[in-house]
Design a protein around this motif. Structure first.
Motif, PDB file in Angstrom:
ATOM      1  N   UNK A   2     162.046 -65.549  60.118  1.00 27.89           N
ATOM      2  CA  UNK A   2     162.316 -66.922  60.583  1.00 27.89           C
ATOM      3  C   UNK A   2     163.782 -67.281  60.377  1.00 27.89           C
ATOM      4  N   UNK A   3     164.380 -66.749  59.284  1.00 28.75           N
ATOM      5  CA  UNK A   3     165.799 -67.031  59.032  1.00 28.75           C
ATOM      6  C   UNK A   3     166.670 -66.426  60.125  1.00 28.75           C
ATOM      7  N   UNK A   8     169.933 -67.026  65.077  1.00 32.00           N
ATOM      8  CA  UNK A   8     170.222 -66.709  66.466  1.00 32.00           C
ATOM      9  C   UNK A   8     170.193 -67.944  67.358  1.00 32.00           C
ATOM     10  N   UNK A   9     169.284 -68.883  67.011  1.00 35.96           N
ATOM     11  CA  UNK A   9     169.188 -70.098  67.832  1.00 35.96           C
ATOM     12  C   UNK A   9     170.345 -71.058  67.576  1.00 35.96           C
ATOM     13  N   UNK A  11     173.401 -70.278  66.010  1.00 33.56           N
ATOM     14  CA  UNK A  11     174.745 -69.706  65.998  1.00 33.56           C
ATOM     15  C   UNK A  11     175.557 -70.057  67.232  1.00 33.56           C
ATOM     16  N   UNK A  12     174.964 -70.061  68.461  1.00 39.52           N
ATOM     17  CA  UNK A  12     175.774 -70.444  69.634  1.00 39.52           C
ATOM     18  C   UNK A  12     176.305 -71.857  69.557  1.00 39.52           C
ATOM     19  N   UNK A  13     175.594 -72.752  68.870  1.00 39.72           N
ATOM     20  CA  UNK A  13     176.046 -74.133  68.777  1.00 39.72           C
ATOM     21  C   UNK A  13     177.046 -74.313  67.644  1.00 39.72           C
ATOM     22  N   UNK A  14     176.959 -73.484  66.615  1.00 43.69           N
ATOM     23  CA  UNK A  14     177.934 -73.580  65.525  1.00 43.69           C
ATOM     24  C   UNK A  14     179.317 -73.107  65.982  1.00 43.69           C
ATOM     25  N   UNK A  19     178.854 -75.864  73.693  1.00 44.57           N
ATOM     26  CA  UNK A  19     177.388 -75.883  73.587  1.00 44.57           C
ATOM     27  C   UNK A  19     176.894 -77.108  72.835  1.00 44.57           C
ATOM     28  N   UNK A  20     177.615 -77.483  71.785  1.00 48.37           N
ATOM     29  CA  UNK A  20     177.228 -78.686  71.041  1.00 48.37           C
ATOM     30  C   UNK A  20     177.304 -79.917  71.937  1.00 48.37           C
TER      31      UNK A  20
END
Length: 596
Positions: A2-3, A8-9, A11-14, A19-20
């Protein structure tokens, strides 16, 4: 597991502000649309519910009135029997009266009942007259007409006499489509019950009214007793719930509305019968009606949501594009840093900008400070230069006028004009550049108007009124003369006939109001609105409040008043095309001289 999935979910927004921003804009666009759609749907349902409730209240009111009139008509038939002479004469007979006389009076009573029966209409099936003291029952209907002796009270009259009621409505035990409307006859002296009159009536008489209340066919409409229990109901497929009957029994109002879990119950008293008109509307009827309207709102809301998502994504993409491009270009820039960079720990484009721009901040501030000081000095010099000028056309016209006066008028008159012009120059050159006494500014106007009066002669009418002391009142230098010049250039010189210029100075407590009005050509509403907007926005444009004109204009004068005294004071303009213009100046009064 789950971590890793969470990483993965997220990371693209960080790592990408784009994306944010897309995610944030999407939520900001969707949530209001969804909320508005839900609220609109609920408002539609509430509006539909309120409309149905108001309609039913109104329909119940007129229906109960109409039913009451029908019952009143039946009452009138009973009263006509009670007050008939035939009945009174029959009751007045003694027990010892001859049989012939008794027979004649009985026949007269039958004739009276016959008359009432045929005058009643098709809804009355029969008429009965019961005389308790005489143990006599008269019956008249389409099938029979007879009189018989009844030693005991007939069953149909038990409730009336045993419970000492004045009025009863009882369903016919043999035919549910009929009812007996019975009213007691009381002796006048002691109000003792001496008999009763009963009408046999068809319930169908009320069907038309009840059917109008049940236009859909899925309502429960019926006539009830005082407790709300059904007495007559044409459509027996829909019955009131136990909860509705319980709440109806507890009500004491003549009319009203009751809400239960599954139905809306409307009730209204039917005067003078003592009965109630009841209408029960199932909840699903209102919900179905509302849904017909709500579904269109839901469709529109769904389409609006899709469009909002697309627009949000597009706006976010276009908004973030220059930021991403700037971040990419900043990767190769290395600026000299004056102190250690304190980073926030972000790893997206903002973090990169934060790292590189931190070193540029002090240099940008220094550059802005130097540029600001240079502009401030330039603007101050420009303002002082404007203050040191007199309008060249005014000076040219004045000198030409003096040249003509030398040959045509007395030397003393020419000297007055020359002295006035000299005082104007002295005031401009020697007076301080900041605030000056208001009286000095008014004296400067007097010199200016003396010259103008000499130029235009009797055509110009000028008046100055001062109310209140002005010893402690100060105003920016050359604030009033531009207004007066404006009145001549844009108002009076374009007007045919007599010119009027009035200056009124009024002091009230710690504030002075100066009104400069003329009877010139005025200005149209579009131009006036433009000037009023410029004057009202001066307090928000402190970085550049003066114009680039070569003379001290109206806006310049207003700007300097705002600069010295704040946005609470300044200038206002009123004008009407063909009628003239009035400029109002508001300044405070301060003791102690010039304000720093």
């Amino acid at each position: 597991m789950f971590t890793e999935l969470y990483r993965k979910l997220t990371d693209p927004f960080k790592r990408s502000i784009r994306n944010k921003l897309i995610l944030t804009m999407t939520f900001l666009a969707i949530l209001p649309v969804i909320a508005m759609t839900v609220v609109a749907a609920e408002n539609t349902r509430s509006s539909m519910e309120e409309e149905i409730m108001e309609t039913n209240r109104a329909n119940m009111n007129w229906a109960s009135i109409y039913l009451g009139e029908q019952f009143a008509r039946m009452n009138n038939l009973i009263y006509s029997i009670q007050i008939s002479d035939e009945l009174h004469q029959y009751l007045a007979l003694n027990q010892d009266a001859p049989a012939a006389s008794r027979f004649d009076e009985q026949k007269a009573v039958f004739n009276m009942l016959n008359s009432v029966y045929y005058s009643a209409g098709n809804y009355v099936f029969g008429v009965e007259l019961y005389l308790k003291e005489l143990d006599t029952l008269f019956t008249f209907n389409s099938m029979e007409s007879r009189i018989r002796s009844v030693p005991n009270i007939p069953e149909a009259y038990h409730e009336l006499f045993e419970q000492h009621k004045d009025f009863t409505i009882i369903n016919d035990p043999n035919d549910p489509e009929k009812f007996h409307m019975t009213r007691s006859m009381n002796r006048f002296e002691d109000q003792a019950q001496i008999g009763a009159i009963s009408l046999e009536v068809k319930w169908a008489e009320f069907n038309q009214t009840l059917e109008l209340l049940d236009s859909r066919g899925d309502y429960a409409v019926y006539i009830a007793d005082s407790s709300g229990s059904p007495v007559y109901q044409p459509n027996k497929e829909i019955r009131p719930s136990a909860e509705a009957l319980e709440k109806l029994a507890a009500t004491t109002d003549s009319s009203g509305f009751i809400r239960t879990a599954k139905e809306y119950v409307f009730y209204h008293a039917i005067d003078p019968s003592g009965m109630r008109l009841i209408k029960i509307v199932p909840s699903h009827v209102i919900n179905e009606s509302a849904m017909e309207t709500m579904k269109y709102g839901l469709v529109v809301g769904g389409l609006a949501t899709v469009v909002s998502v697309l627009l949000a994504a597009l706006v976010a993409w276009r908004t973030s594009k220059p930021i991403v491009r700037l971040a990419n270009s900043m990767k190769g820039i290395q600026l000299i840093k004056d102190k250690e960079v304190v980073r926030s720990g972000r790893v997206d484009e903002i973090g990169l900008l934060e790292k590189n721009l931190h070193g540029m901040a002090s240099r940008i501030r220094e550059h802005i400070r130097d540029n600001y000081l240079m502009n401030l000095e330039k603007q101050t010099a420009e303002l002082k230069a404007l203050q040191s000028q007199i309008h060249p056309h005014f000076l040219q016209n004045t000198l030409q006028m003096i040249g003509g006066m030398v040959y045509s008028q007395k030397p003393a008159d020419s000297y007055k004009v020359i002295r006035a012009l000299s005082e104007m120059f002295r005031y401009i050159v020697r007076a301080p550049d900041g605030l000056v006494p208001l009286q000095s500014e008014l004296d400067q106007l007097e010199h200016y108007m003396l010259i103008q009066k000499q130029r235009f002669g009797s055509r110009l009418e000028y008046q100055l009124e001062v109310e209140g002391g002005l010893s402690d009142c100060y105003i920016p230098k050359l604030s009033l003369q531009p207004i007066v010049e404006n009145a001549f250039v844009h108002g009076l010189e374009k007007k045919q006939g007599e010119w009027k210029l009035n200056i009124q100075v009024v002091r009230l407590n710690h504030e002075v109001t100066i009104r400069i009005s003329d009877n010139g050509v005025g200005m149209d509403q579009e131009r006036l609105a433009e000037m009023q907007t410029r004057l009202s926005k001066l307090s928000k444009q402190g970085d550049r409040v003066w114009s680039s004109s070569t003379s001290i204009g109206l806006v310049n004068a207003a700007s300097r008043i705002v600069m010295h005294f704040g946005p609470a004071y300044g200038m206002n303009m009123e004008s009407e095309e063909g009628q003239g213009t009035c400029v109002t100046v508001r300044i405070p009064c301060h003791t102690g001289g010039e304000i720093s």
